[in-house]
Design an enzyme around this catalytic site. Structure first.
Site, short mmCIF file in Angstrom:
data_model
loop_
_atom_site.label_atom_id
_atom_site.label_comp_id
_atom_site.label_asym_id
_atom_site.label_seq_id
_atom_site.Cartn_x
_atom_site.Cartn_y
_atom_site.Cartn_z
N LYS A 1 0.83 -1.21 0.00
CA LYS A 1 0.00 0.00 0.00
C LYS A 1 0.85 1.25 0.00
CE LYS A 1 -4.45 -1.55 1.73
NZ LYS A 1 -5.51 -1.37 2.73
N LYS B 1 -4.34 -11.52 -7.19
CA LYS B 1 -5.63 -11.73 -6.54
C LYS B 1 -6.68 -10.77 -7.08
CE LYS B 1 -6.07 -8.98 -2.37
NZ LYS B 1 -6.37 -8.87 -0.97
N LYS C 1 -10.82 -5.02 -6.12
CA LYS C 1 -11.67 -3.97 -6.70
C LYS C 1 -10.83 -2.80 -7.21
CE LYS C 1 -12.63 -3.20 -1.97
NZ LYS C 1 -13.42 -3.88 -1.00
P1 AMP Z 1 -10.11 -6.24 1.41
O1 AMP Z 1 -11.09 -6.02 0.32
O2 AMP Z 1 -8.71 -6.41 0.90
O3 AMP Z 1 -10.26 -5.25 2.52
O4 AMP Z 1 -10.44 -7.66 2.05
C1 AMP Z 1 -11.57 -7.96 2.84
C2 AMP Z 1 -11.60 -9.45 3.14
O5 AMP Z 1 -11.78 -10.20 1.93
C3 AMP Z 1 -10.34 -10.00 3.79
O6 AMP Z 1 -10.68 -11.01 4.72
C4 AMP Z 1 -9.57 -10.59 2.64
O7 AMP Z 1 -8.74 -11.63 3.05
C5 AMP Z 1 -10.70 -11.09 1.75
N1 AMP Z 1 -10.30 -11.04 0.34
C6 AMP Z 1 -10.05 -9.91 -0.39
N2 AMP Z 1 -9.75 -10.22 -1.67
C7 AMP Z 1 -9.78 -11.57 -1.75
C8 AMP Z 1 -9.56 -12.50 -2.80
N3 AMP Z 1 -9.25 -12.12 -4.04
N4 AMP Z 1 -9.69 -13.81 -2.52
C9 AMP Z 1 -10.04 -14.22 -1.28
N5 AMP Z 1 -10.27 -13.41 -0.23
C10 AMP Z 1 -10.14 -12.10 -0.46
#
Ligand code: AMP
Ligand code: TRP
Length: 333
Positions: A115, A197, A200
């Site tokens: 980040k 991965k 968004k």
């Molecule tokens: P974030 O959107 O990065 O704040 O992630 C929110 C939650 O979703 C966290 O528990 C992440 O580990 C999970 N997460 C985010 N992106 C992925 C992905 N591509 N695959 C699996 N889990 C995800």
């Protein structure tokens, strides 16, 4: 005597509409846990401002995240669901934990490195100490288990280390939390570059499925998913695109990889992609319907988050007051 149920804590940032990755990797596991555990879930708006946010959008996204979690089946008769900034104990415990977290530990966090590279013009102290706040979220409830996607494992290890250090310095208080990571779908990959991965923040909108995308959009994005030049639907090293689609299909249909390979034997990738798109869209349809109903009832949402913030405060206050006492703060009368 019946053993008390274990406590689950998890949080999600309100940084826009959730993706299929957020859903499969994290949120969808939250509702089924409610029957087995005591669950506390939180929309972490304080974490969100570690990167610059438009205030109007942050408020809107926070309410949407709250409604979406209800739409995904969080049941307020069973669980607590609240907004982080409504419960002061998180910020209070954060300070104590910051004073028990090492600069070196925080510097090793991959998410901080990523980040700070992406937001080079705003490498603020909050972004750096983000994992201490996350540890405070978890430790303020003495959570046993923390369901998250695989990318959060490092933060959870840090929370355990900080808890352990605090307990050693000041006497036993915090439970050491365990990660709870799903076997299938812990890492949903981008549809356009299956070595990355799904996120968004991806610039290519076809890379990412949003939970609130309509059926046609979902199917179109899956049709465009990057695969390989093979033709066999099977899970194998090097077939990142197909492996990702199989993992997604498996997690929404419950089918095993063998069953999926058998189902698509002799059929091309085209058929498979459409089947994945349809299965995902059908799976998400009830969530979209619930969401539309909930987001239009702001008074109901307010009632829910207000009552739940009170519950969360009552619960966490006992633990945080003990932490204050242990570090040597004078008890309030
Ligand atoms: P974030 O959107 O990065 O704040 O992630 C929110 C939650 O979703 C966290 O528990 C992440 O580990 C999970 N997460 C985010 N992106 C992925 C992905 N591509 N695959 C699996 N889990 C995800
Ligand atoms: N850091 C988590 C993420 O980016 C969100 C989060 C904040 C969290 N506090 C938490 C997750 C506590 C689990 C428990 O996804």
């Amino acid at each position: 005597m019946a053993e008390e149920k274990k406590l689950i804590f998890s949080g999600i940032q309100p940084t826009g509409t959730f993706t299929l990755g957020n859903y499969i990797g994290a949120i969808r596991n939250w509702a089924p846990l409610q029957d087995q555990y005591r669950c506390v879930y939180c929309v972490v708006d304080m974490h969100a401002i570690t990167v610059r946010q438009d205030p109007v959008k942050l408020r809107q996204h926070t309410l949407e995240a709250y409604a979406l979690l209800l739409a995904c089946g969080i049941d307020l008769d069973k669980s607590i669901l609240f907004i982080q900034s409504h419960v002061r104990t998180h910020a209070e415990l954060n300070w104590l934990l910051c004073c028990n977290t090492q600069f070196g530990e925080l510097s090793r966090m991959t998410q901080f490195k990523d980040k700070s590279a992406r937001h080079a013009d705003d490498v603020n102290a909050g972004l750096f100490t983000y994992p201490s706040l996350m540890a405070a979220d978890i430790l303020a409830y003495n959570a046993d288990l923390v369901p998250v996607g695989a990318d959060q494992k490092q933060h959870l290890e840090l929370a355990r280390n900080v808890a352990q250090r605090f307990n050693q310095r000041y006497g036993e208080l915090f439970t050491l939390p365990e990660p709870y990571i799903p076997d299938v779908g812990a890492r949903v990959m981008s549809l356009q570059d299956p070595t990355k991965k799904m996120s968004k923040s991806d610039e290519n909108p076809n890379a990412c499925i949003l939970i609130l995308d309509d059926k046609d959009t979902i199917i179109r994005k899956f049709k465009r998913a990057v695969t390989d030049s093979d033709a066999e639907v099977c899970y194998r090293e090097g077939k990142d695109g197909i492996n990702n689609l199989m993992s997604i299909y498996s997690s929404v249909t419950g089918k095993s990889y063998e069953e999926i390979t058998a189902e698509f034997a002799g059929r091309g990738y085209g058929d498979f992609k459409v089947a994945v798109g349809e299965a995902v869209a059908d799976h998400l349809q009830p969530i979209r319907d619930n969401f539309a109903r909930l987001i239009s009832d702001k008074a109901y949402l307010k009632e829910c988050y207000t009552a739940n913030a009170e519950k969360a405060l009552r619960y966490s206050q006992r633990i945080v007051a003990k932490a204050f006492h242990k570090v040597g703060f004078v008890d309030k009368g």
